[in-house]
Structure formats: C-alpha cells, structure tokens
Enzyme design. Structure first.
Site, PDB file in Angstrom:
ATOM      1  N   TYR A 124      62.105 -10.658  -7.923  1.00 29.98           N
ATOM      2  CA  TYR A 124      63.189 -11.584  -7.577  1.00 29.98           C
ATOM      3  C   TYR A 124      63.096 -11.894  -6.094  1.00 29.98           C
ATOM      4  O   TYR A 124      62.933 -10.987  -5.275  1.00 29.98           O
ATOM      5  CB  TYR A 124      64.545 -10.941  -7.896  1.00 29.98           C
ATOM      6  CG  TYR A 124      65.747 -11.777  -7.513  1.00 29.98           C
ATOM      7  CD1 TYR A 124      66.039 -12.969  -8.172  1.00 29.98           C
ATOM      8  CD2 TYR A 124      66.615 -11.367  -6.488  1.00 29.98           C
ATOM      9  CE1 TYR A 124      67.147 -13.730  -7.827  1.00 29.98           C
ATOM     10  CE2 TYR A 124      67.732 -12.127  -6.145  1.00 29.98           C
ATOM     11  CZ  TYR A 124      67.993 -13.295  -6.815  1.00 29.98           C
ATOM     12  OH  TYR A 124      69.095 -14.051  -6.480  1.00 29.98           O
ATOM     13  N   ASP A 221      57.612  -9.837   0.152  1.00 30.96           N
ATOM     14  CA  ASP A 221      59.073  -9.895   0.164  1.00 30.96           C
ATOM     15  C   ASP A 221      59.570  -8.463   0.317  1.00 30.96           C
ATOM     16  O   ASP A 221      59.631  -7.700  -0.636  1.00 30.96           O
ATOM     17  CB  ASP A 221      59.582 -10.529  -1.139  1.00 30.96           C
ATOM     18  CG  ASP A 221      61.105 -10.623  -1.139  1.00 30.96           C
ATOM     19  OD1 ASP A 221      61.736 -10.008  -0.257  1.00 30.96           O
ATOM     20  OD2 ASP A 221      61.655 -11.298  -2.035  1.00 30.96           O
ATOM     21  N   LYS A 249      68.893  -7.466   3.966  1.00 32.28           N
ATOM     22  CA  LYS A 249      69.645  -6.223   3.719  1.00 32.28           C
ATOM     23  C   LYS A 249      69.781  -5.352   4.975  1.00 32.28           C
ATOM     24  O   LYS A 249      70.609  -5.630   5.816  1.00 32.28           O
ATOM     25  CB  LYS A 249      69.015  -5.470   2.557  1.00 32.28           C
ATOM     26  CG  LYS A 249      68.890  -6.428   1.336  1.00 32.28           C
ATOM     27  CD  LYS A 249      68.974  -5.773   0.016  1.00 32.28           C
ATOM     28  CE  LYS A 249      68.637  -6.734  -1.090  1.00 32.28           C
ATOM     29  NZ  LYS A 249      69.660  -6.972  -2.052  1.00 32.28           N
TER      30      LYS A 249
HETATM   31  C1  LIG Z   1      63.396  -8.639  -2.998  1.00 35.05           C
HETATM   32  C2  LIG Z   1      64.513  -9.607  -2.755  1.00 35.05           C
HETATM   33  N1  LIG Z   1      64.239 -10.798  -2.195  1.00 35.05           N
HETATM   34  C3  LIG Z   1      65.199 -11.693  -1.933  1.00 35.05           C
HETATM   35  C4  LIG Z   1      66.505 -11.436  -2.256  1.00 35.05           C
HETATM   36  C5  LIG Z   1      67.557 -12.452  -1.965  1.00 35.05           C
HETATM   37  O1  LIG Z   1      68.389 -11.989  -0.940  1.00 35.05           O
HETATM   38  P1  LIG Z   1      69.890 -12.550  -0.795  1.00 35.05           P
HETATM   39  O2  LIG Z   1      70.668 -12.012  -1.944  1.00 35.05           O
HETATM   40  O3  LIG Z   1      70.330 -12.004   0.533  1.00 35.05           O
HETATM   41  O4  LIG Z   1      69.806 -14.036  -0.798  1.00 35.05           O
HETATM   42  C6  LIG Z   1      66.850 -10.225  -2.852  1.00 35.05           C
HETATM   43  C7  LIG Z   1      68.234  -9.927  -3.220  1.00 35.05           C
HETATM   44  O5  LIG Z   1      68.562  -8.944  -3.810  1.00 35.05           O
HETATM   45  C8  LIG Z   1      65.822  -9.284  -3.113  1.00 35.05           C
HETATM   46  O6  LIG Z   1      66.092  -8.114  -3.685  1.00 35.05           O
END
Ligand SMILES: Cc1ncc(COP(=O)(O)O)c(C=O)c1O
Length: 408
Positions: A124, A221, A249
C-alpha cells in the site's frame, strides 16, 4: 470516520472514540483504558504525548504555527534525515505518506521520461489513483481490487506484480512490452499493509539489478519502516540503496509530516530547480518539523532499537513458541518492533497467501483482547507496533491475554 479502517468493520463491532493518550495507553470517551499496539499506525514510536516532544512543540507553537515561508527547522530536520539515511542526498517535506509516494512517482516519471509504474500486490502506498490496483490495507479489507472513481486511462500505466516472486517479476520487467517504458518500481521493503510480510533479500536485490539495467528508478516506500526497523530504515537492514525513499509516520513525531528524497540529480528535477511540479501550503510545517526532529533525537539514544526489540519479544517469543509447540495454524511475522499475528496460515509471503487467512478467527481475537483492555489494529492485514514506552507489565499482560485466547 475519516479513514475507513477506523470503522472497525473487519472486527464486527462499534468503533472506539479516543479521548486522550498517555504513554502506551489510549483512553476512550467512556474512560476505558487500552494498551495501544496501533500507535497511530506506527507513527508513535515514543508513545502518546511524549514529554520531550510536547515541550518542544509547545515552545514552537508559541512562535507561530505556519508561515508558508521557509523556516530553519526544516533545514534542521532535513540535515538529520540525510545524516541517518545516506541514500537521501536531498529531501522534500510534505504532509502525508500519500503525498510523498505520489510526488516520488511524478518525479521518477519526470526524471526518466517514462510512464509505467510497477508496484506489488498487497503493498500500500497511499490513495493516489495510480496506486489503487490490488492495493493492500483498507482496500484489501473491503475486498476490492481497486477503488471506484478512477479512470481506466490512469490505471493503465500501473502494473501490479506478485510480491517476493523473483522469477515472474524478472520476466515481466524484461518483457519487451514494458522494458523501456518503466519509470519506477515502488516497493515496501517490509510490507506492513497485508500484515508484516518482509521482502526476501534476493527479491530486493533482483529489483535493484533490474531497475539499474532498465534505466528506471527504485523507490523504497519506507513510510512505515523508516526509523521503525532501525536508524537507517529497511534499506540499511537489507543493505540495498534505492534511488528514492518515501518517509512518513515517525518523521512527523505524531504530527502530519512526511517526505521523499534521494539522489541529488533526481531531486534537482523538482520545481523550482527543475520541471517537475510539486508544492504544498503546509509542507515543512514548523510545528510538525519540531515534533519530527525531537522524535529523531529520541531514537538516537544508545541501544534504542535493541531495547525496542527486547520489549517486543516479551510478547512475540512466547507466543511463537506456543504456536509451534501446539501446531496451531497461525504464526507471528516480525521485523524489529513491528509484527503481525496471522490466523489460518503458518507463513504469509505475498497477497495470495494473505488472502487465505482466517478473518473470522482474527475478529474473535481482536474482540477478546479489546474486552480485556488491549487495542491492536482492528484488521488482520495490519502491523502491530511496540513503542519504547510500553511497560513490561503491559507487555506481559498482553502476552498472557494472547496465550489465554489461544488456549480457549
Ligand atoms: C507503506 C505506506 N505508504 C504510504 C502510506 C500512506 O500514508 P498516509 O496515510 O500518511 O497518506 C501508508 C499509510 O499507512 C503506508 O503504510
């Protein structure tokens, strides 16, 4: 709900409404206490309302909350991130993980002049249109392969491949149809959004080799893994250097901040130096930067990650032993202080295996823990997070409650 998984749909109960948090606990509006293993989805590595973060933020707030002009604290946090993650030579701050991944992909397309983006099923990367193809997290929970409202014309430039499948991925990356058109491969080096599913080292090595050969970029990511699995993130753990890294985060210390960064030559393609547009009213917000800077100071304390892992193992080691000894069809997958207890399988390596789990058993498990004051992420395909303020008494209580459930 302002984000779908908060609805608690997957665990068939009414959602919690939080009132306040203290260290490793959340108190709801009825003043029930819960030991928290969600930690604002991994952001709170120092727990709720950490005094050092709060004090610094309070001072910062009194100086003004937003300028829409560069502030020196952005530079301080940038320097700190660059010091900790050497593949990041230049960085840009944004306000959410979604913005970070979305902007990193635009940058990769601008830099390479290519269109296709490769992602992996069950990973994700936030909710930008072109990522919502067989995505994990809430999309997976809602059992949709993608979202409504996305034109087919946008998704046609994205390809989703099976995670950890070296041979298949290598052959598709070399397919004549794609080979010269791939701008970037984006991957969660430790997937957290189908539950914790680490990539294998050979898989990540293959991605590094193939992207170099094709002239496309490798984007890690690390929105979850950055500053979670170690000071230098998953890239340090695996010894693989991506071209671009997305962070979120922990970097915001509990405030809305995220970032993307990487090789200087690539980052220089961003406006104002380059032709790739990216902007944000609240980007680099000084209050969020201050919280992030304090969070990063705290993770640099001696033995921080060793201690975090030791705490995590108070739960995971005895539970793993119990599962093995009693041949229970469940397992714990763990990397440092992030882990998932999966029901219905003894190994999850990709989306296909993640989709065969026993979701009803998980829902019972969640409710059992919740009724006993332990809050874990309210869906099977999520990671649990331990903070460095979890007390041994709370960790032991959690361990015993899990074992009690397994013995039922
Ligand atoms: C690996 C990863 N990338 C991107 C995101 C997206 O981040 P946000 O919820 O701050 O938009 C998340 C959210 O949980 C994530 O776990």
């Amino acid at each position: 709900m302002n984000s779908p998984v908060r609805a608690f749909k997957a665990v068939h109960q009414l959602p919690m409404v939080a009132a306040y948090g203290v260290a490793d606990q959340i108190f709801d509006v009825d003043d029930n206490a819960y030991i928290d293993y969600c930690g604002s989805w991994g952001a709170l590595i120092h727990g709720h309302a950490h005094p050092a973060i709060l004090n610094a933020v309070q001072k910062r707030i009194s100086l003004g909350t937003s300028f829409g002009i560069t502030t020196s604290i952005e530079g301080e946090l940038a320097k700190k991130v660059i010091e900790l993650i050497p593949s990041i030579e230049k960085i840009r701050f944004v306000s959410s993980g979604t913005e970070a991944t979305m902007s990193a992909v635009r940058l990769a397309r601008g830099f390479t002049g290519k269109d296709i983006i490769i992602k992996f099923s069950g990973n994700y990367h936030g909710h930008a249109d072109f990522f919502l193809i067989k995505a994990g997290s809430a999309v997976l929970e809602l059992a949709q392969s993608s979202s409504a409202g996305i034109p087919a014309d946008i998704v046609k430039h994205s390809v989703s491949l099976p995670y950890n499948d070296i041979e298949l991925c290598r052959s598709i990356l070399n397919d004549i149809q794609f080979r010269d058109r791939i701008a970037a491969v984006i991957v969660e080096p430790v997937a957290g959004n189908m539950g914790v599913v680490p990539a294998t080292l050979p898989f990540l090595k293959m991605l590094r080799e193939e992207t170099l050969r094709m002239g496309s970029l490798l984007i890690f990511d690390e929105v979850i893994t950055g500053f979670r699995v170690g000071l230098g993130g998953a890239q340090e753990l695996y010894g693989i250097t991506p071209d671009l890294t997305c962070l979120g985060k922990i970097i915001g210390g509990g405030f809305p901040a995220a970032a993307f960064g990487g090789r200087e030559a690539i980052m220089n393609c961003l406006a104002p130096l380059g032709a790739v547009f990216q902007a944000g009213t609240l980007s680099g917000n000084p209050v969020a930067m201050e919280a992030g800077l304090q969070a990063l100071h705290l993770i640099q304390e001696p033995n921080f990650y060793r201690e975090l892992e030791r705490k995590t193992e108070i739960i995971t080691r005895p539970v793993k032993e119990y599962l093995l000894k009693n041949r229970i069809d469940a397992c714990i997958q763990q990397v440092g202080s992030m882990f998932t207890l999966f029901f219905g399988s003894t190994r999850v390596s990709d989306l296909e295996s993640a989709q065969k789990l026993n979701l009803e058993r998980f829902a019972q498990f969640f409710r059992y823990l919740f009724e006993r004051g332990v809050y874990i992420p309210p869906a099977q395909h999520e990671a649990w997070f331990v903070s460095n303020v979890h007390t041994e008494a709370h960790l032991e209580k959690t361990r015993d409650t899990i074992l009690d459930f397994l013995r039922l």
